[in-house]
Structures are given as structure tokens and as C-alpha cells.
Design a protein around this motif. Structure first.
Motif, PDB file in Angstrom:
ATOM      1  N   ALA A 105       4.003  -1.336   6.950  1.00 57.60           N
ATOM      2  CA  ALA A 105       4.647  -0.410   7.534  1.00 57.60           C
ATOM      3  C   ALA A 105       3.509  -0.609   8.910  1.00 57.60           C
ATOM      4  O   ALA A 105       4.002  -0.489  10.441  1.00 57.60           O
ATOM      5  CB  ALA A 105       4.650   0.411   7.582  1.00 57.60           C
ATOM      6  N   GLY A 106       2.178  -0.054   8.986  1.00 59.16           N
ATOM      7  CA  GLY A 106       1.058  -0.224   9.869  1.00 59.16           C
ATOM      8  C   GLY A 106       1.275   1.014  10.659  1.00 59.16           C
ATOM      9  O   GLY A 106       2.036   2.281  10.418  1.00 59.16           O
ATOM     10  N   ARG A 107       1.896   0.445  11.627  1.00 62.26           N
ATOM     11  CA  ARG A 107       1.957   2.366  12.974  1.00 62.26           C
ATOM     12  C   ARG A 107       3.308   2.615  12.818  1.00 62.26           C
ATOM     13  O   ARG A 107       3.290   3.588  13.228  1.00 62.26           O
ATOM     14  CB  ARG A 107       1.579   1.843  14.753  1.00 62.26           C
ATOM     15  CG  ARG A 107       2.704   0.358  14.900  1.00 62.26           C
ATOM     16  CD  ARG A 107       2.660   0.878  16.722  1.00 62.26           C
ATOM     17  NE  ARG A 107       2.862   0.014  17.558  1.00 62.26           N
ATOM     18  CZ  ARG A 107       3.419   0.236  18.964  1.00 62.26           C
ATOM     19  NH1 ARG A 107       2.797   1.094  19.363  1.00 62.26           N
ATOM     20  NH2 ARG A 107       4.465  -0.487  18.717  1.00 62.26           N
TER      21      ARG A 107
ATOM     22  N   ASP B 105       0.222  -1.095  -0.120  1.00 62.06           N
ATOM     23  CA  ASP B 105       0.091  -0.196  -0.037  1.00 62.06           C
ATOM     24  C   ASP B 105       0.832   0.603  -0.182  1.00 62.06           C
ATOM     25  O   ASP B 105       1.797   1.712   0.873  1.00 62.06           O
ATOM     26  CB  ASP B 105      -0.761   0.089   1.761  1.00 62.06           C
ATOM     27  CG  ASP B 105      -2.645   0.960   0.996  1.00 62.06           C
ATOM     28  OD1 ASP B 105      -2.061   1.849   0.554  1.00 62.06           O
ATOM     29  OD2 ASP B 105      -3.354   0.642   2.030  1.00 62.06           O
ATOM     30  N   LYS B 106       0.909   1.861  -1.185  1.00 58.98           N
ATOM     31  CA  LYS B 106       1.650   2.815  -1.355  1.00 58.98           C
ATOM     32  C   LYS B 106       1.238   4.301  -0.128  1.00 58.98           C
ATOM     33  O   LYS B 106       2.298   4.956   0.145  1.00 58.98           O
ATOM     34  CB  LYS B 106       1.517   3.772  -2.540  1.00 58.98           C
ATOM     35  CG  LYS B 106       2.769   4.777  -3.112  1.00 58.98           C
ATOM     36  CD  LYS B 106       2.528   4.714  -4.597  1.00 58.98           C
ATOM     37  CE  LYS B 106       3.523   5.847  -4.570  1.00 58.98           C
ATOM     38  NZ  LYS B 106       3.411   6.709  -6.536  1.00 58.98           N
ATOM     39  N   ARG B 107       0.173   4.274   0.419  1.00 55.26           N
ATOM     40  CA  ARG B 107      -0.277   5.224   1.446  1.00 55.26           C
ATOM     41  C   ARG B 107       0.414   5.081   2.765  1.00 55.26           C
ATOM     42  O   ARG B 107       0.615   5.817   3.602  1.00 55.26           O
ATOM     43  CB  ARG B 107      -1.753   5.415   1.826  1.00 55.26           C
ATOM     44  CG  ARG B 107      -2.717   5.599   0.646  1.00 55.26           C
ATOM     45  CD  ARG B 107      -4.042   5.079   1.034  1.00 55.26           C
ATOM     46  NE  ARG B 107      -4.111   3.677   0.949  1.00 55.26           N
ATOM     47  CZ  ARG B 107      -5.286   3.307   1.307  1.00 55.26           C
ATOM     48  NH1 ARG B 107      -6.024   4.314   1.351  1.00 55.26           N
ATOM     49  NH2 ARG B 107      -5.443   1.806   1.668  1.00 55.26           N
ATOM     50  N   TYR B 108       0.960   3.830   2.744  1.00 54.88           N
ATOM     51  CA  TYR B 108       1.491   3.735   4.287  1.00 54.88           C
ATOM     52  C   TYR B 108       2.851   2.507   4.261  1.00 54.88           C
ATOM     53  O   TYR B 108       3.413   1.419   3.542  1.00 54.88           O
ATOM     54  CB  TYR B 108       0.893   2.793   5.540  1.00 54.88           C
ATOM     55  CG  TYR B 108      -0.962   3.620   5.249  1.00 54.88           C
ATOM     56  CD1 TYR B 108      -0.913   4.378   5.598  1.00 54.88           C
ATOM     57  CD2 TYR B 108      -1.639   2.866   4.308  1.00 54.88           C
ATOM     58  CE1 TYR B 108      -1.977   4.742   6.076  1.00 54.88           C
ATOM     59  CE2 TYR B 108      -3.098   3.340   4.659  1.00 54.88           C
ATOM     60  CZ  TYR B 108      -3.760   4.505   5.150  1.00 54.88           C
ATOM     61  OH  TYR B 108      -4.282   5.380   5.511  1.00 54.88           O
ATOM     62  N   LEU B 109       4.265   3.230   3.961  1.00 57.94           N
ATOM     63  CA  LEU B 109       5.019   3.153   3.648  1.00 57.94           C
ATOM     64  C   LEU B 109       6.180   2.773   4.800  1.00 57.94           C
ATOM     65  O   LEU B 109       5.735   3.941   6.597  1.00 57.94           O
ATOM     66  CB  LEU B 109       6.435   3.622   2.747  1.00 57.94           C
ATOM     67  CG  LEU B 109       5.371   3.948   0.944  1.00 57.94           C
ATOM     68  CD1 LEU B 109       5.879   5.094   0.168  1.00 57.94           C
ATOM     69  CD2 LEU B 109       4.462   3.204   0.451  1.00 57.94           C
ATOM     70  N   GLU B 110       7.305   1.941   5.179  1.00 64.09           N
ATOM     71  CA  GLU B 110       8.003   2.293   5.730  1.00 64.09           C
ATOM     72  C   GLU B 110       9.270   3.252   5.591  1.00 64.09           C
ATOM     73  O   GLU B 110       9.378   3.079   6.989  1.00 64.09           O
ATOM     74  CB  GLU B 110       8.968   0.226   6.181  1.00 64.09           C
ATOM     75  CG  GLU B 110      10.397   0.427   7.060  1.00 64.09           C
ATOM     76  CD  GLU B 110      11.127   0.393   6.300  1.00 64.09           C
ATOM     77  OE1 GLU B 110      12.812   0.755   6.879  1.00 64.09           O
ATOM     78  OE2 GLU B 110      11.571   0.776   4.648  1.00 64.09           O
ATOM     79  N   GLY B 111       9.130   3.464   4.704  1.00 64.20           N
ATOM     80  CA  GLY B 111      10.251   4.608   4.007  1.00 64.20           C
ATOM     81  C   GLY B 111       9.759   5.153   3.017  1.00 64.20           C
ATOM     82  O   GLY B 111       9.200   4.122   2.318  1.00 64.20           O
ATOM     83  N   PRO B 112       9.879   6.664   2.213  1.00 68.93           N
ATOM     84  CA  PRO B 112       9.475   7.352   1.551  1.00 68.93           C
ATOM     85  C   PRO B 112       9.909   6.307   0.690  1.00 68.93           C
ATOM     86  O   PRO B 112       9.623   7.257  -0.706  1.00 68.93           O
ATOM     87  CB  PRO B 112       9.996   8.766   1.693  1.00 68.93           C
ATOM     88  CG  PRO B 112      10.859   8.907   2.653  1.00 68.93           C
ATOM     89  CD  PRO B 112      10.543   7.268   3.649  1.00 68.93           C
ATOM     90  N   ARG B 113      10.855   5.645   0.589  1.00 66.88           N
ATOM     91  CA  ARG B 113      12.187   5.253  -0.942  1.00 66.88           C
ATOM     92  C   ARG B 113      11.947   3.610  -0.475  1.00 66.88           C
ATOM     93  O   ARG B 113      12.537   3.388  -1.057  1.00 66.88           O
ATOM     94  CB  ARG B 113      12.901   5.692  -0.817  1.00 66.88           C
ATOM     95  CG  ARG B 113      13.680   7.529  -0.967  1.00 66.88           C
ATOM     96  CD  ARG B 113      14.306   7.783  -0.444  1.00 66.88           C
ATOM     97  NE  ARG B 113      15.065   9.575  -1.417  1.00 66.88           N
ATOM     98  CZ  ARG B 113      15.410   9.799  -1.507  1.00 66.88           C
ATOM     99  NH1 ARG B 113      15.858   9.751  -2.797  1.00 66.88           N
ATOM    100  NH2 ARG B 113      15.163  11.215  -1.740  1.00 66.88           N
TER     101      ARG B 113
ATOM    102  N   CYS C 112       2.870   9.611   6.279  1.00 65.12           N
ATOM    103  CA  CYS C 112       1.977   9.766   6.483  1.00 65.12           C
ATOM    104  C   CYS C 112       1.684  10.305   7.250  1.00 65.12           C
ATOM    105  O   CYS C 112       2.034  10.261   8.396  1.00 65.12           O
ATOM    106  CB  CYS C 112       0.565   8.413   6.121  1.00 65.12           C
ATOM    107  SG  CYS C 112       0.752   7.348   7.350  1.00 65.12           S
ATOM    108  N   SER C 113       0.902  11.515   7.990  1.00 65.43           N
ATOM    109  CA  SER C 113      -0.123  12.064   8.942  1.00 65.43           C
ATOM    110  C   SER C 113       0.344  10.862  10.154  1.00 65.43           C
ATOM    111  O   SER C 113      -0.470  11.161  11.524  1.00 65.43           O
ATOM    112  CB  SER C 113      -0.689  13.194   8.775  1.00 65.43           C
ATOM    113  OG  SER C 113      -1.636  12.730   8.634  1.00 65.43           O
TER     114      SER C 113
END
Length: 675
Positions: free
Chosen positions: A335-337, A293-301, A344-345
Motif C-alpha cells: 500500500a505504501g503511503r 506486508d501485513k504491517r502496511y495494508l490498503e485496508g484492515p480486511r 498503521c500510524s
């Protein structure tokens, strides 16, 4: 006499029109029906596309307009084109034939009879001799009835065939397999489970026979290679689904942080570094955590693979991972929380439990990772579908399998932990309910992929924190995964963002043995028969051989040493070297090492992954980390703000800062000159 003649004429018109309609199929209708009955129609229906049939009604109809059987406006258009058909002779039209046409659309035979009765009544009402007008009206009414009968006569069998056809076999989203051999494999999910269970049963029987012979029970989880008396890193290993690893050394997943932060696709750097690793003597390559899911990543890259993601670069990446006969496995994750503020915010979590970074004040943690929100049931079902879709697309791209990431505190791991999962629905509460999401994802993936496609799971042995996921629960999860008969291997790891230093503060005896989680692996082997991969702490060939010969594990996972020694596996197998040196970067400031040591470790090794990707040589004398770079650049770009992910906002921020600097300098000059 006249009414009888008129009825005869109408009957001739009706059946003549029917014969012409059946004998001649307008091109638009023929093409549409041919498309509707083709295998591609199944794909459209799976995507919930509307079935649209272009119908040529008569000389007044526009064959270019789409006709939708479920659209009332299309039926109204059909009635309008069919004429008024009242047969009054004066052309006023009382709508009797039009009503007959509408009823005929629901039941052709009943509508035709009522249309004929209406026309006959209209003809009898033409007592003043307007026979020509009545005949014209009857002809118009007959045209409308002819349209409906022709539609049912021609399109009816096609639509009935589509409605009664057997559903397509579960397959890829973009195409339906047409190869009978593939369809047979995809259809036999029950046979797949039976096969896997028979493999495990055969292993159990083998273990019993070995025990009777006085040998040590071979309670290992592969089909053949694991039953060898003296397993070693260079010997091949066969998984329960029949896939073979050329040796027992596997590159474990490491996040690369090299993708473009806007497209999140693999690039030439990814392809280059995996070519280097695959040619370095490994039996299996597992990619870094590809996000679902592109909205919730472990890192932006991070790399992202979703339903509509282009596959070209993923195909190249799979080809690179398969160099020198490696198995190519894609790790898929959410990535979850632990999704940073730079992405994301409001991250997702089973329950609203904020992340606490060790040694950092809460305001700094909230700056890096925001407060999560509790997931809804709809979002949970969406996550299940996303994991299954990403696994499907990985298979399409040419990967040999996927590894579901359910460790290190990411989303699936947080569902397993009672510390972060405080739900009271079907996905929370008891240990059985907390592992329901993982098992559901495993089953969904196994339904979507072929039997030969490898399915692995990465699982924490424990979270190493009070109230978290325990060893006892982890053993129960292993039993449940084995019971699904769909998992080919489980990789054992441990820790979360809140307790990553667990791997840095292990006992001296564990450090000397190198394998951080070997004791848990031994407990797991006594509990279940599923193949196990152990990652964490391995560096010497002696320790690897000892772990394999204990028959507690089947495959050795290597990660960070490969960032500095990409040819290390080949050198270990050939005997050129006896151990891989481990380089753990230490800042020298105790507070920073304890609180941010795990993050700095990742940044430091990421830098060397980029060196491998660019072909830069490893210079051991320059392996000391730069605290300034990691604190200012890496930490900021990864956790707080990546300027390339939001270039427009970045320009606004830079412009605002520049204006502020100009104002401060100008104010300072004014004050200085005023004095």
C-alpha cells in the motif's frame, strides 16, 4: 627400553581407537551426518540454521548433547571429557597432553605428534617408577587424540562433500524441488529469456512480412492468438510463456475487504465469490490486492500472503479461481503511503510526501491517512524480497501467475512518480532510477518461479496530476519491462487516491467509446510489442470488439460491472446481451460526490461483492447507496478504526465511552433534581 614400549603401546591405542571409530558409527552421529547431507539441509542452510552434529566421543560422552564445530564451548567440553593426560605418575597434571589435544583439533597429524612427544616426556620424568600412572595418563591423552582423528576421518568427507557441492537451484522457501524436470526448468533462466525474446522477434518478423504484403502490421504481443486477423472477446489468447487464456475477457483486480482483520486470510466468502466469477464465462480471474506486508495494508480486511502464512485457504482460493478453465492470477501489492490510519500510524513512502485527498481539509485527510516517512535502503530491499516471496508462495498454492501492482498511487507506483519520489540515491532522481525498484522486483520474481508461471504488471498510463508520472515516462517503463523478457502482460490503468476522479471526468468522446485509456494503448502498441490488457470503462460488446480489432490491446479487463452481473461475460460471448449496465452510485451532493465519490464507489461495489459471496440475489431496485452507512460505518472501519482488528483496545474505548455517558447522565439528573 621402557619409553619405547610406552610409545608402542600409545601407537597401538591410537590406531586401534581410530579403527574402532571408523568401523562403528554411533547412532547419533550417523543420523546427524545423514541429515546434514540430505536435500533438506539446503533448506536449513538457506534459512541460516546452524549446523549441529551430535558426536559420540567415547564412553564418557553424552550422545544426546549437540556438538557444534564452530562453538568453542563444545571444543572445551571435548577436551574436558578426554582426561588430563599429563602422565606424571602422581596425578597432578601439568596440562601437556591437554594442550596436545587442543592443537590436534586444529591439525590432527601435528597434534598427534605433539601429544606423543608430551607423553614421552612425561614418561621419562617418571624416574621414581610410577609406570602405571604414566600409562594411564598416556591412555587418556590418546583417547583425546583418537576423538579428533575419528571425527576428521568420518565427518571430514561428509563436510567436504557439503562444502564443495553445487548450490541448490533457486526454489521455494519450504521445499527444494526434487523432480529433475522441475530442476531443469528452474535452472534455465537464460533459456527462459532467450525463449521470450525469440517469441517477440518472431512477432516482429511476422509484422514485417504482413507489412510487405500490404496488410496492417500485426504488432501485437502474444505468441499466436494475437496474430489472428479478427480478434474477438471469445477467442483464446496465448501469452509469451505459452500459457493460454480461453478467451480475452479478464476480471481485473478489485479489493474485496472481506478477510478477518486479525488473520488476514482468505475465507469461505472469497472462495464463493471467485467460484461465481470463474463460472461466469471469464478467461482469467485476477484476485483483489493481496498484500506482501501485513504491517502496511490498503485496508484492515485485506488478504495477506507472507513467508510464514498458512497456504490451505490460498490453495482453495486458487482452485475456485480455476473453475471452468480460468487462469488464476494473484495480484500482489504494497500500500505504501496510502495505508490508512486503521492499519498503521506511519506509512512508507519513497520520500516524505503527505497524501492530499481531493476536496477534503488536511486535518480530515491526516485522520484517515497519516504522514508517511521516507523508506531506508534496507526497507526497500525488504520490499523486493517480500514481493518475490509472495510470488513463490502463490505458485505453491496453485495460482497460474501473479500481477505486480504498480499503479493507483501504491508503493511501486509512488516510486515511479517524481511527485512522491524525491530521493537522490539509486532509487530516485532520473526516470531510469525511479523505475529501478519495479524492474528489480520483476527480475527477482522471474528468478524464483517456473517458466510457465505468468508474470503481469499493472501500470498507470499517467497519474493525471501536475508533476506526477507522465505518459512519456509510462511508455519508457513499458520498453524497459519488454527488455527484461520476463513480463507476460501489462495492464493499463490510471489515477491515484489524489486524482481518482480522472476516470470520472473524462471527455465525452472517451465516455462514448467506453475505453478510458485506449489512446494511450495505441501509443504503447506503436512503441513496444508486449501484450497489453486495457481496463476501465468497457461495458458493450461493440466497444470490446472495436478495441481488440484495432490491435492496440489484446485483453479486455472488466471489474465493477461484474459485481452486479457476474454472468455478464458468458452472456456477452453467447450474444444473449449486448452490453453490461454500469451502475455508478451518486449521492447527489456535489461536494461529496467530487471529494469522496471514488471511495463511495468502492464501498458500494464491495457491498455487492459480499452479496455475491453470501448468495444474495442482486435487486436492481435496491442499488441506491446508503450515505449514512458509507459515511459512518464504511469510512470509519476502513480508514480510521476497525473494532475487530484491535478488540482489546476497542473494548477499552467502548467502556470509556459508556462511563462518560453514565457520568453525563448522572450529572444531568443531579442538576435536574437540584433545581
Amino acid at each position: 627400553m621402557i619409553p619405547a614400549v610406552r610409545c608402542t603401546c600409545k601407537a597401538l591405542l591410537l590406531f586401534g581407537g581410530l579403527a574402532i571409530s571408523v568401523a562403528y558409527t554411533p547412532p547419533a552421529l550417523e543420523q546427524s551426518l545423514e541429515h546434514a547431507s540430505s536435500p533438506d539441509a539446503g533448506r536449513l542452510l538457506r534459512k541460516q540454521d546452524k549446523l549441529r552434529l551430535a558426536v559420540a566421543v567415547d564412553s564418557h560422552a553424552d550422545v544426546s548433547k549437540p556438538f557444534n564445530l564452530g562453538n568453542p564451548e563444545s571444543l572445551a567440553m571435548m577436551e574436558e571429557d578426554s582426561g588430563d593426560g599429563d602422565g606424571d605418575g602422581d596425578g597432578d597434571g601439568d596440562g601437556e597432553a591437554a594442550e596436545a589435544t587442543e592443537e590436534a583439533a586444529e591439525a590432527p597429524a601435528e597434534g598427534a605428534a605433539e601429544g606423543a612427544d608430551a607423553a614421552e616426556g612425561a614418561a621419562e620424568g617418571a624416574a621414581d617408577g610410577a609406570a602405571e600412572g604414566a600409562a594411564d595418563g598416556a591412555a587418556d591423552g590418546a583417547e583425546g587424540v583418537t576423538l579428533v582423528v575419528a571425527l576428521v576421518a568420518f565427518a571430514g568427507p561428509k563436510l567436504y562433500e557439503m562444502a564443495t557441492a553445487k548450490p541448490q537451484l533457486p526454489g521455494r522457501l519450504n521445499e527444494i524441488k526434487s523432480d529433475p524436470a522441475d530442476q531443469e526448468v528452474w535452472a534455465k533462466s537464460k533459456a527462459r529469456q532467450t525463449y521470450r525474446k525469440s517469441v517477440l522477434a518472431a512477432q516482429s518478423n511476422k509484422s514485417s512480412s504482413d507489412s510487405e504484403d500490404g496488410n496492417k502490421p500485426a504488432t501485437r504481443g502474444s505468441a499466436s492468438a494475437s496474430n489472428e486477423a479478427t480478434p474477438s472477446p471469445q477467442k483464446e489468447f496465448q501469452l509469451p510463456n505459452g500459457a493460454k487464456m480461453k478467451n480475452r475477457l479478464c476480471k481485473a483486480a478489485m479489493t474485496e475487504h472481506m478477510a478477518d482483520p486479525q488473520s488476514n486470510l482468505p475465507n469461505e466468502q472469497h472462495i464463493k465469490v471467485y467460484e461465481v466469477w470463474a463460472n461466469g464465462g471469464l478467461g482469467t480471474c485476477i484476485t483483489g490486492n493481496v498484500q506482501v506486508d501485513k504491517r502496511y495494508l490498503e485496508g484492515p480486511r485485506n488478504v495477506v500472503l507472507e513467508r510464514d502464512t498458512p497456504l490451505e485457504k490460498f490453495c482453495e482460493l486458487a482452485k475456485a479461481c480455476k473453475m471452468s478453465g480460468c487462469l488464476a492470477i494473484m495480484q500482489i501489492s504494497h500500500a505504501g503511503r496510502q495505508c490508512p490510519s486503521s492499519v498503521c500510524s506511519q506509512p512508507l513512502c519513497p520520500s516524505k510526501v503527505a497524501l492530499k485527498m481531493p476536496g477534503l481539509p488536511s486535518f480530515m485527510t491526516s485522520l484517515m491517512v497519516r504522514q508517511p516517512r521516507e523508506m531506508t535502503s534496507v526497507e526497500i530491499e525488504d520490499v523486493v524480497e517480500r514481493f518475490a516471496t509472495t510470488a513463490q508462495r502463490a505458485e505453491e498454492a496453485g495460482f497460474d501467475g501473479v500481477q505486480v501492482h504498480s499503479a493507483h498511487g501504491y508503493l511501486l507506483s509512488s516510486f515511479l512518480s517524481p511527485h512522491t519520489n524525491r530521493r537522490t540515491d539509486e532509487y530516485g532522481g532520473s526516470a531510469e532510477k525511479r523505475r529501478a525498484l519495479l524492474l528489480k522486483i520483476v527480475s527477482k520474481i522471474r528468478e524464483r518461479v517456473q517458466n510457465g508461471f505468468v508474470l503481469m504488471v499493472k501500470l498507470n498510463s499517467a497519474d493525471f496530476q501536475h508533476g506526477g508520472f507522465s505518459e512519456e515516462e509510462s511508455l519508457e517503463v513499458l520498453k524497459a519491462l519488454e527488455a527484461t523478457a520476463g513480463v507476460d502482460m501489462v495492464e493499463i490503468s490510471g489515477g491515484t487516491y489524489e486524482k481518482m476522479e480522472a476516470m470520472q471526468t473524462v471527455k465525452d468522446s472517451t465516455r462514448q467509446r467506453e475505453a478510458f485509456f485506449l489512446e494511450f494503448a495505441q501509443k504503447a502498441r506503436a512503441t513496444c510489442n508486449i501484450p497489453l490488457m486495457l481496463t476501465g470503462g468497457f461495458s458493450s460488446a461493440a466497444a470490446m470488439n472495436e478495441a481488440l480489432q484495432s490491435k492496440a490491446v489484446d485483453v479486455i479487463g472488466l471489474a465493477r460491472p461484474l459485481c452486479v452481473y457476474p454472468d455478464g461475460p458468458k452472456q456477452l460471448i453467447s450474444g444473449e446481451i449486448t452490453a453490461l449496465k454500469r451502475h455508478a452510485p451518486v449521492i447527489g451532493i456535489r461536494y461529496i460526490d467530487n471529494s469522496l465519490g471514488a471511495a463511495f464507489n468502492n464501498f458500494w461495489h464491495n457491498a455487492h461483492i459480499r452479496n455475491l459471496a453470501t448468495g444474495s440475489p442482486v435487486q436492481l431496485e435496491k442499488l441506491r447507496p446508503s450515505i449514512l452507512k458509507m459515511l459512518i460505518l464504511d469510512m470509519t472501519f476502513t480508514y480510521i478504526w476497525d473494532p475487530q482488528r484491535n478488540p482489546r483496545k476497542t473494548r477499552c474505548i467502548v467502556a470509556s465511552l459508556a462511563l462518560l455517558v453514565v457520568l453525563l447522565v448522572t450529572g444531568g439528573l443531579v442538576l435536574a433534581l437540584g433545581r
